[in-house]
Design a protein around this motif. Sequence first.
Motif, PDB file in Angstrom:
ATOM      1  N   LYS A   1       0.814  -1.221   0.000  1.00  8.14           N
ATOM      2  CA  LYS A   1       0.000   0.000   0.000  1.00  8.14           C
ATOM      3  C   LYS A   1       0.845   1.267   0.000  1.00  8.14           C
ATOM      4  O   LYS A   1       0.336   2.354  -0.240  1.00  8.14           O
ATOM      5  N   GLU A   2       2.138   1.134   0.276  1.00  5.09           N
ATOM      6  CA  GLU A   2       3.022   2.290   0.293  1.00  5.09           C
ATOM      7  C   GLU A   2       4.355   1.877  -0.303  1.00  5.09           C
ATOM      8  O   GLU A   2       4.952   0.892   0.120  1.00  5.09           O
ATOM      9  N   VAL A   3       4.804   2.621  -1.298  1.00  3.17           N
ATOM     10  CA  VAL A   3       6.028   2.284  -2.003  1.00  3.17           C
ATOM     11  C   VAL A   3       7.198   3.009  -1.377  1.00  3.17           C
ATOM     12  O   VAL A   3       7.129   4.210  -1.102  1.00  3.17           O
ATOM     13  N   SER A   4       8.283   2.298  -1.111  1.00  5.98           N
ATOM     14  CA  SER A   4       9.454   2.878  -0.462  1.00  5.98           C
ATOM     15  C   SER A   4      10.245   3.771  -1.422  1.00  5.98           C
ATOM     16  O   SER A   4      10.063   3.724  -2.640  1.00  5.98           O
ATOM     17  N   ASN A   5      11.141   4.559  -0.848  1.00  2.00           N
ATOM     18  CA  ASN A   5      12.102   5.373  -1.593  1.00  2.00           C
ATOM     19  C   ASN A   5      11.446   6.369  -2.546  1.00  2.00           C
ATOM     20  O   ASN A   5      12.026   6.747  -3.560  1.00  2.00           O
ATOM     21  N   GLY A   6      10.213   6.758  -2.233  1.00  2.00           N
ATOM     22  CA  GLY A   6       9.569   7.806  -3.013  1.00  2.00           C
ATOM     23  C   GLY A   6       9.289   7.442  -4.452  1.00  2.00           C
ATOM     24  O   GLY A   6       9.165   8.315  -5.312  1.00  2.00           O
ATOM     25  N   GLN A  66      20.281  -4.918  10.812  1.00  4.35           N
ATOM     26  CA  GLN A  66      20.561  -6.191  11.489  1.00  4.35           C
ATOM     27  C   GLN A  66      22.067  -6.415  11.610  1.00  4.35           C
ATOM     28  O   GLN A  66      22.551  -6.936  12.621  1.00  4.35           O
ATOM     29  N   ASP A  67      22.814  -5.997  10.591  1.00  2.00           N
ATOM     30  CA  ASP A  67      24.270  -6.158  10.606  1.00  2.00           C
ATOM     31  C   ASP A  67      24.966  -5.137  11.499  1.00  2.00           C
ATOM     32  O   ASP A  67      26.169  -5.256  11.761  1.00  2.00           O
ATOM     33  N   GLY A  68      24.228  -4.105  11.919  1.00  2.00           N
ATOM     34  CA  GLY A  68      24.844  -3.057  12.724  1.00  2.00           C
ATOM     35  C   GLY A  68      25.502  -1.977  11.899  1.00  2.00           C
ATOM     36  O   GLY A  68      26.210  -1.124  12.437  1.00  2.00           O
ATOM     37  N   LEU A  69      25.291  -2.002  10.576  1.00  2.00           N
ATOM     38  CA  LEU A  69      25.867  -0.965   9.719  1.00  2.00           C
ATOM     39  C   LEU A  69      25.097   0.336   9.837  1.00  2.00           C
ATOM     40  O   LEU A  69      25.675   1.421   9.815  1.00  2.00           O
ATOM     41  N   PHE A  70      23.778   0.233   9.932  1.00  2.00           N
ATOM     42  CA  PHE A  70      22.939   1.392  10.217  1.00  2.00           C
ATOM     43  C   PHE A  70      22.705   1.455  11.726  1.00  2.00           C
ATOM     44  O   PHE A  70      22.370   0.445  12.349  1.00  2.00           O
ATOM     45  N   GLU A  71      22.866   2.643  12.296  1.00  2.00           N
ATOM     46  CA  GLU A  71      22.583   2.841  13.705  1.00  2.00           C
ATOM     47  C   GLU A  71      21.563   3.967  13.860  1.00  2.00           C
ATOM     48  O   GLU A  71      21.626   4.966  13.136  1.00  2.00           O
ATOM     49  N   LYS A  72      20.649   3.805  14.789  1.00  2.00           N
ATOM     50  CA  LYS A  72      19.634   4.826  15.020  1.00  2.00           C
ATOM     51  C   LYS A  72      20.232   5.996  15.788  1.00  2.00           C
ATOM     52  O   LYS A  72      20.829   5.816  16.849  1.00  2.00           O
ATOM     53  N   VAL A  73      20.063   7.173  15.225  1.00  2.00           N
ATOM     54  CA  VAL A  73      20.475   8.408  15.894  1.00  2.00           C
ATOM     55  C   VAL A  73      19.265   9.327  15.892  1.00  2.00           C
ATOM     56  O   VAL A  73      18.943   9.949  14.870  1.00  2.00           O
ATOM     57  N   GLY A  74      18.566   9.378  17.018  1.00  2.00           N
ATOM     58  CA  GLY A  74      17.303  10.102  17.059  1.00  2.00           C
ATOM     59  C   GLY A  74      16.284   9.387  16.197  1.00  2.00           C
ATOM     60  O   GLY A  74      16.062   8.182  16.344  1.00  2.00           O
ATOM     61  N   ASN A  75      15.683  10.117  15.257  1.00  2.00           N
ATOM     62  CA  ASN A  75      14.711   9.505  14.349  1.00  2.00           C
ATOM     63  C   ASN A  75      15.302   9.283  12.955  1.00  2.00           C
ATOM     64  O   ASN A  75      14.574   9.150  11.977  1.00  2.00           O
ATOM     65  N   LYS A  76      16.633   9.241  12.886  1.00  2.00           N
ATOM     66  CA  LYS A  76      17.310   8.989  11.615  1.00  2.00           C
ATOM     67  C   LYS A  76      18.190   7.752  11.730  1.00  2.00           C
ATOM     68  O   LYS A  76      18.470   7.265  12.821  1.00  2.00           O
ATOM     69  N   LEU A  77      18.622   7.259  10.577  1.00  2.00           N
ATOM     70  CA  LEU A  77      19.584   6.156  10.520  1.00  2.00           C
ATOM     71  C   LEU A  77      20.919   6.708  10.055  1.00  2.00           C
ATOM     72  O   LEU A  77      20.988   7.496   9.110  1.00  2.00           O
ATOM     73  N   GLN A  78      21.981   6.282  10.712  1.00  2.00           N
ATOM     74  CA  GLN A  78      23.315   6.790  10.405  1.00  2.00           C
ATOM     75  C   GLN A  78      24.240   5.664   9.958  1.00  2.00           C
ATOM     76  O   GLN A  78      24.245   4.585  10.530  1.00  2.00           O
ATOM     77  N   TYR A  79      25.022   5.964   8.914  1.00  2.00           N
ATOM     78  CA  TYR A  79      26.057   5.045   8.448  1.00  2.00           C
ATOM     79  C   TYR A  79      27.371   5.812   8.377  1.00  2.00           C
ATOM     80  O   TYR A  79      27.428   6.919   7.834  1.00  2.00           O
ATOM     81  N   TYR A 107      20.027   9.876   7.396  1.00  2.00           N
ATOM     82  CA  TYR A 107      18.807  10.056   6.625  1.00  2.00           C
ATOM     83  C   TYR A 107      17.627   9.489   7.398  1.00  2.00           C
ATOM     84  O   TYR A 107      17.781   8.584   8.230  1.00  2.00           O
ATOM     85  N   PHE A 108      16.449  10.039   7.083  1.00  2.00           N
ATOM     86  CA  PHE A 108      15.229   9.375   7.521  1.00  2.00           C
ATOM     87  C   PHE A 108      15.109   8.072   6.741  1.00  2.00           C
ATOM     88  O   PHE A 108      15.549   7.979   5.583  1.00  2.00           O
ATOM     89  N   ARG A 109      14.506   7.079   7.345  1.00  2.00           N
ATOM     90  CA  ARG A 109      14.432   5.759   6.722  1.00  2.00           C
ATOM     91  C   ARG A 109      13.871   5.815   5.301  1.00  2.00           C
ATOM     92  O   ARG A 109      14.389   5.157   4.390  1.00  2.00           O
ATOM     93  N   LYS A 110      12.813   6.601   5.096  1.00  2.00           N
ATOM     94  CA  LYS A 110      12.147   6.617   3.797  1.00  2.00           C
ATOM     95  C   LYS A 110      12.881   7.447   2.757  1.00  2.00           C
ATOM     96  O   LYS A 110      12.487   7.447   1.592  1.00  2.00           O
ATOM     97  N   SER A 111      13.920   8.166   3.160  1.00  2.00           N
ATOM     98  CA  SER A 111      14.616   9.033   2.203  1.00  2.00           C
ATOM     99  C   SER A 111      16.061   8.600   1.960  1.00  2.00           C
ATOM    100  O   SER A 111      16.849   9.363   1.424  1.00  2.00           O
ATOM    101  N   ILE A 112      16.417   7.386   2.376  1.00  2.00           N
ATOM    102  CA  ILE A 112      17.786   6.901   2.144  1.00  2.00           C
ATOM    103  C   ILE A 112      17.994   6.681   0.648  1.00  2.00           C
ATOM    104  O   ILE A 112      17.264   5.905   0.021  1.00  2.00           O
ATOM    105  N   PRO A 113      18.979   7.352   0.027  1.00  2.00           N
ATOM    106  CA  PRO A 113      19.167   7.209  -1.428  1.00  2.00           C
ATOM    107  C   PRO A 113      19.795   5.864  -1.790  1.00  2.00           C
ATOM    108  O   PRO A 113      20.558   5.284  -1.015  1.00  2.00           O
TER     109      PRO A 113
END
Length: 370
Positions: free
Chosen positions: A239-244, A297-310, A320-326
């Motif tokens: 019902k919702e497509v990722s990555n815009g 799951q691998d620990g490559l992305f870490e949560k920093v506030g409401n964003k994911l950091q690599y 980036y926000f999860r839905k806007s990761i390029p």
Amino acid sequence: MSTKTTDLSKFKKSLTDKLGIPVGFADPKIWLDTGNYALNRLISGSYENGVPLGKVTMLAGESGSGKSLLAATVMKSAQSREDKPFILLLDSEGAGDEEWLSNAGVDVQDENNFLRAPVFTVDDCTKVVASFVKEVASQNPERPYLVVMDSLGMLETESGQENFLKGTNKGDQGQLAKQLKRFIKNCIYLVEQKNVGILCTNHTYDSQDMFNPDQKVTGGNGVVYASSIVIATKKAKLKEVSNGQEYEATSTGVHGIRINAMVYKSRFAKPFEKTIIEVPWSGGIDPYSGLIDLFEQDGLFEKVGNKLQYIDKEGNEHKYFRKSIPTDLLDQMMAENPYSMSRRDKEELHNREKQMSLAELDEDEESNED
């Protein structure tokens, strides 16, 4: 104690020349892309490798769960390779329509590299596969070949077909399951150490066992035991497509399907690992879907506030926000982390590389002093 070595040359020669039995290991040399990076990695441990040649792979799932689409995507991926594998499609469902396959990206017009053959019984399938491997694939053993069977669940026995033509519909008393198991077992022998891969789709049905609610595969456990890789699929609404991504408007608000894929069995990676593959009607299989969860799951992305950091290998931070990761970042992460590695594994590898670099510097300094 005697230290004299044993001469195995005659024994090996008798195996290969007289008995026709190959010696050595049968590790796959050629892998075909499934069209989804996450699924590839769960199957093989590599983001690029999905379906191996020289083995039997089975896609088993409920109706409409994307089995045929995944098989078509593998065929499309095969046709994009420089070595141009020959594809033999055995269609027992009558679903391999020319227009549908073309829309899925398969070049069905290339008669030198693609052939569709309708089959109805297990015996039909056995005769075609055996003849193809012995008469076609043997002409050019270096060339890759892919046999796609869509699907095992629709095959009938010879006796079942004869009874139907007589106007009766008697049960086969378990003959179908036995014949399917025998077919898969013989396919394994046929393609062993050859550049020939077998990709089958199969049906599943609901389990009646309250203590084991997993879906059951048509043909019994024998076909599961015999296959090298088994991928179980279920469907859900998208019902919702990722990555815009853009999507087509529908009256139901459903824009595609979500394939819940689980690697039920693999000889190359951990079993029971899962991923979700998004298939929007407007774009087909999303190759990047499931990667973000995998990287978390691998620990490559870490949560920093409401964003994911690599943090990349150069020490640069990407938030980036999860839905806007390029997708460019996802490509970079796969390139920098080509295999399944946890954060701890990465730190240990980094420390080892650092120690090796320091040791090399010390050696250079010592050589300069000399």
